[in-house]
Design an enzyme around this catalytic site. Sequence first.
Site, PDB file in Angstrom:
ATOM      1  N   ASP A   6       0.845  -1.190   0.000  1.00 29.47           N
ATOM      2  CA  ASP A   6       0.000   0.000   0.000  1.00 29.47           C
ATOM      3  C   ASP A   6       0.884   1.245   0.000  1.00 29.47           C
ATOM      4  OD1 ASP A   6      -1.711   2.132   0.571  1.00 29.47           O
ATOM      5  OD2 ASP A   6      -2.925   0.941   1.946  1.00 29.47           O
ATOM      6  N   ASP A  22       2.496   8.395  -9.493  1.00 31.35           N
ATOM      7  CA  ASP A  22       1.478   8.562 -10.525  1.00 31.35           C
ATOM      8  C   ASP A  22       0.313   7.633 -10.188  1.00 31.35           C
ATOM      9  OD1 ASP A  22       0.358   9.663 -12.806  1.00 31.35           O
ATOM     10  OD2 ASP A  22       1.227   8.151 -14.123  1.00 31.35           O
ATOM     11  N   LYS A  51      -4.626  13.636  -9.553  1.00 29.29           N
ATOM     12  CA  LYS A  51      -5.662  13.435 -10.564  1.00 29.29           C
ATOM     13  C   LYS A  51      -7.013  13.942 -10.061  1.00 29.29           C
ATOM     14  CE  LYS A  51      -3.047   9.381 -11.946  1.00 29.29           C
ATOM     15  NZ  LYS A  51      -2.189  10.088 -12.795  1.00 29.29           N
TER      16      LYS A  51
END
Length: 94
Positions: A6, A22, A51
Site C-alpha cells: 500500500d 502517478d 488526478k
Amino acid sequence: TFMQGDAFKYRPEKPVDWLLSDIIAFPERLIELVTTWVSERLCRNFVVTIKFKGGESYHLLEPFKLFLREHTKYYDLRHLHVNKNEVTAMGMLE
C-alpha cells in the site's frame, strides 16, 4: 528494489532522494501523501501527479500551496498540456 504494498502506508526507513507518484486515487489522498512525506521529511524531492475528475476539486490546491510554501525550499504546481484533469506537484525540501 521492487516492493508490493500500500503506497499510502509505506514509510522508508531513512529519507530518500525522491518521491515519485502517478497513483490513481482521489486528490485528497494524494495531497495527504505528499503532506505526510514532506512534513515527516521522508524525501528530499518529489514529483507527484494529482488526478481530478473534472474541475470541482481544484479548490483543494489552495491550502496545499500554503503548506508547500511553508515546508519546502521550492515547489511548483503545473497543469501540464497533455494532462487533462491532472496537476503535477513538484518540490525540493532542502
